[in-house]
Write an enzyme that holds these catalytic residues in place. Structure first.
Site, PDB file in Angstrom:
ATOM      1  N   LYS A  71       3.873  -5.456 -21.311  1.00 35.69           N
ATOM      2  CA  LYS A  71       4.035  -5.891 -19.792  1.00 35.69           C
ATOM      3  C   LYS A  71       5.317  -6.775 -19.846  1.00 35.69           C
ATOM      4  O   LYS A  71       5.871  -7.405 -20.829  1.00 35.69           O
ATOM      5  CB  LYS A  71       2.820  -6.633 -19.442  1.00 35.69           C
ATOM      6  CG  LYS A  71       1.891  -5.316 -18.962  1.00 35.69           C
ATOM      7  CD  LYS A  71       0.529  -6.118 -18.234  1.00 35.69           C
ATOM      8  CE  LYS A  71      -0.356  -4.770 -18.009  1.00 35.69           C
ATOM      9  NZ  LYS A  71      -1.589  -5.479 -17.460  1.00 35.69           N
TER      10      LYS A  71
ATOM     11  N   ARG B 221      -6.421  -3.163 -24.100  1.00 35.65           N
ATOM     12  CA  ARG B 221      -5.995  -2.015 -23.514  1.00 35.65           C
ATOM     13  C   ARG B 221      -4.454  -1.773 -23.803  1.00 35.65           C
ATOM     14  O   ARG B 221      -3.643  -2.621 -23.598  1.00 35.65           O
ATOM     15  CB  ARG B 221      -5.983  -2.015 -22.184  1.00 35.65           C
ATOM     16  CG  ARG B 221      -5.731  -0.848 -21.275  1.00 35.65           C
ATOM     17  CD  ARG B 221      -5.998  -1.005 -19.672  1.00 35.65           C
ATOM     18  NE  ARG B 221      -5.434   0.682 -19.154  1.00 35.65           N
ATOM     19  CZ  ARG B 221      -4.112   0.328 -18.907  1.00 35.65           C
ATOM     20  NH1 ARG B 221      -3.007  -0.107 -19.089  1.00 35.65           N
ATOM     21  NH2 ARG B 221      -3.709   1.979 -18.076  1.00 35.65           N
TER      22      ARG B 221
END
Ligand SMILES: Nc1nc2ncc(COP(=O)(O)OP(=O)(O)O)nc2c(=O)[nH]1
Length: 298
Positions: A236, A272
């Site tokens: 991210k 995740r």
């Protein structure tokens, strides 16, 4: 209060059985592998858009040690192209069917739509991962309950289209807690048993750089709800900023730093990630260090 007391005594949430796999929370950190069947996912969009490629990728992640596979048919990144329920079903169901036929690894579907969840659960998915925390489709909680499925309820502020414009909170931990508490109430009201619910702070979903780091440092405070925590930091933007502005394709080391840090802080029950084999190695180190403080055998 009972939950807080239980947590203070360190008791972990009740185990969750998905398919033929039993998740014992608190023993170690589990790995959820990401299978994006999309043309536009922020880090790997288009690579697995073809169903056969997506199935092959899911099997490779299972081989690499994924405890769970998360199949998504619609990107959740800011500015992503909205996908109709029909199109999303056409993307994810063949992949769920293909994976169900060839691996026993439990399957999750990353969707906010009841129509997609219904078909995905019929095709053999075990868990619905809703990035809106059952906030987008009022029919979704019942679809999950009627299928006896599990769910991951994630915090988001706003929608993917608006969430990164001006995220702001009075107290980000309290606000996230309040949102997740309401999401759990929606799930339970529809008949989803508490022990089949996971929670997720939604890193990058309506958060500034500082909010993301603050949430990761204080993840443990979300345990007051007495439910397992799933966290997605993989590749991210905030990691790119910490790694000197690296693009998504060069954020593996920063991702592993975040995964190991979460495990060391004891904050995540499931991470995740896109890179399963590497995450397992990072977790092996963090979990061993954590176990050693209990005098475990090394
Ligand atoms: N529960 C949960 N689900 C999520 N789904 C998508 C993404 C974004 O990552 P990715 O799927 O790689 O990108 P895209 O949404 O563009 O497909 N992050 C999370 C997350 O942090 N938690």
């Amino acid at each position: 209060k009972a939950v807080a007391a239980a947590l203070a005594s360190g008791t972990a949430p009740p185990a969750l059985v998905l398919g033929d796999k039993r998740f014992e929370w608190g023993a170690s950190t589990y790995v959820m592998g990401v299978v994006n069947v999309t043309p536009d996912s922020f880090s790997d969009g288009g690579r697995f858009f073809d169903p056969e490629a997506a199935i092959a990728h899911g099997l490779a992640l299972a081989e690499a040690g994924a405890d769970l596979l998360d199949v998504g048919g619609e990107s959740t990144r800011p500015g992503a192209l909205p996908v109709s329920a029909e199109a999303e079903v056409a993307r994810v169901v063949p992949v769920i069917e293909g994976l169900r036929a060839r691996t026993s690894v439990p399957l999750s579907v990353d969707t906010t739509k009841a129509a997609v969840a219904r078909e995905a659960l019929r095709a053999g998915a075990h868990l619905i991962n809703d990035v809106t925390g059952f906030g987008a489709d009022a029919d979704l909680p019942r679809v999950v309950a009627e299928a006896g499925a599990a769910c991951c309820l994630m915090h988001i502020q706003g929608t993917p289209a608006t969430m990164q414009q001006a995220p702001r909170y009075d107290d980000v931990i309290e606000d996230v807690l309040g949102f997740l508490e309401a999401a759990v109430a929606r799930a339970e009201a529809a008949g989803v048993p508490r022990e089949r619910i996971l929670l997720d702070p939604g890193i990058g979903f309506g958060k500034t750089f500082e909010h993301n780091l603050f949430l990761l440092r204080r993840l443990n405070e979300l345990r007051v709800l007495g439910l397992p925590l799933l966290v997605g930091t993989s590749r991210k933007g905030f990691l790119g900023r910490l790694a000197g502005g690296k693009p998504a394709s060069e954020r593996l080391a920063a991702t592993l730093g975040s995964v190991a840090s979460m495990a060391a802080l004891g904050g995540a029950d499931v991470v995740r990630v896109h890179d399963v084999a590497e995450a397992r190695d990072a977790l092996a180190v963090a979990d061993a260090i954590r176990r050693s403080e209990d005098g475990g055998a090394l």
